[in-house]
Write an enzyme that holds these catalytic residues in place. Structure first.
Site, PDB file in Angstrom:
ATOM      1  N   VAL A   6      -0.386  -1.811   2.960  1.00 55.27           N
ATOM      2  CA  VAL A   6      -0.817  -1.715   1.566  1.00 55.27           C
ATOM      3  C   VAL A   6       0.312  -1.084   0.762  1.00 55.27           C
ATOM      4  CG1 VAL A   6      -2.504  -0.727  -0.030  1.00 55.27           C
ATOM      5  CG2 VAL A   6      -3.239  -1.525   2.206  1.00 55.27           C
ATOM      6  N   CYS A   7       0.616  -1.707  -0.373  1.00 54.01           N
ATOM      7  CA  CYS A   7       1.723  -1.243  -1.189  1.00 54.01           C
ATOM      8  C   CYS A   7       1.388  -1.400  -2.666  1.00 54.01           C
ATOM      9  CB  CYS A   7       2.971  -2.028  -0.840  1.00 54.01           C
ATOM     10  SG  CYS A   7       2.735  -3.795  -1.094  1.00 54.01           S
ATOM     11  N   ALA A   8       2.384  -1.176  -3.495  1.00 52.91           N
ATOM     12  CA  ALA A   8       2.173  -1.297  -4.937  1.00 52.91           C
ATOM     13  C   ALA A   8       2.115  -2.759  -5.365  1.00 52.91           C
ATOM     14  CB  ALA A   8       3.272  -0.551  -5.695  1.00 52.91           C
ATOM     15  N   THR A  13       7.381  -4.327   0.909  1.00 52.69           N
ATOM     16  CA  THR A  13       6.488  -4.321   2.063  1.00 52.69           C
ATOM     17  C   THR A  13       6.500  -5.683   2.751  1.00 52.69           C
ATOM     18  OG1 THR A  13       5.158  -2.633   1.000  1.00 52.69           O
ATOM     19  CG2 THR A  13       4.164  -3.747   2.851  1.00 52.69           C
ATOM     20  N   PHE A  38      -2.358  -2.602  -3.428  1.00 55.17           N
ATOM     21  CA  PHE A  38      -3.495  -1.683  -3.485  1.00 55.17           C
ATOM     22  C   PHE A  38      -4.603  -2.242  -4.368  1.00 55.17           C
ATOM     23  CE2 PHE A  38      -5.679   1.711  -5.803  1.00 55.17           C
ATOM     24  CZ  PHE A  38      -6.358   2.306  -4.749  1.00 55.17           C
TER      25      PHE A  38
END
Length: 100
Positions: A6-8, A13, A38
């Protein structure tokens, strides 16, 4: 193992995800991995994930990820391991989360 990153937004990622896939294949590790922002995180346990790793850039969202994780183990990837794409260390972290 089935892992969710999970990332921005998913850019860096996604690069880490590809490195992890290559590392898993080269080392005989059974891995299914996906990256998701996210804001798109919904019902990860229902999708069959075993654990969630969070990109360090959104570590401040960890409590919210835990709430959405439906009991799945959740941890933040250390910045140094994330930035260097240190797959051996990240797989150690995964094994610790999964009790392996």
């Amino acid at each position: 193992m089935k892992v969710l990153l999970v990332c921005a937004a998913g850019m860096s990622t996604s690069m880490l995800m590809k490195k992890m896939e290559e590392y898993a294949q080269a080392n005989g590790i059974d891995l299914e991995i996906n990256a998701q922002s996210f804001s798109d995180l919904k019902n990860p346990a229902d999708a069959g994930y075993e654990c969630i790793l969070i990109g360090p850039q959104i570590a401040y969202q960890k409590d919210k990820v835990i709430k959405k994780a439906q009991g799945l183990p959740v941890d933040v990837i250390p910045m140094a391991n994330y930035g260097r794409q240190n797959c051996p260390a990240i797989f150690e972290q995964l094994n610790g989360l999964l009790g392996k």
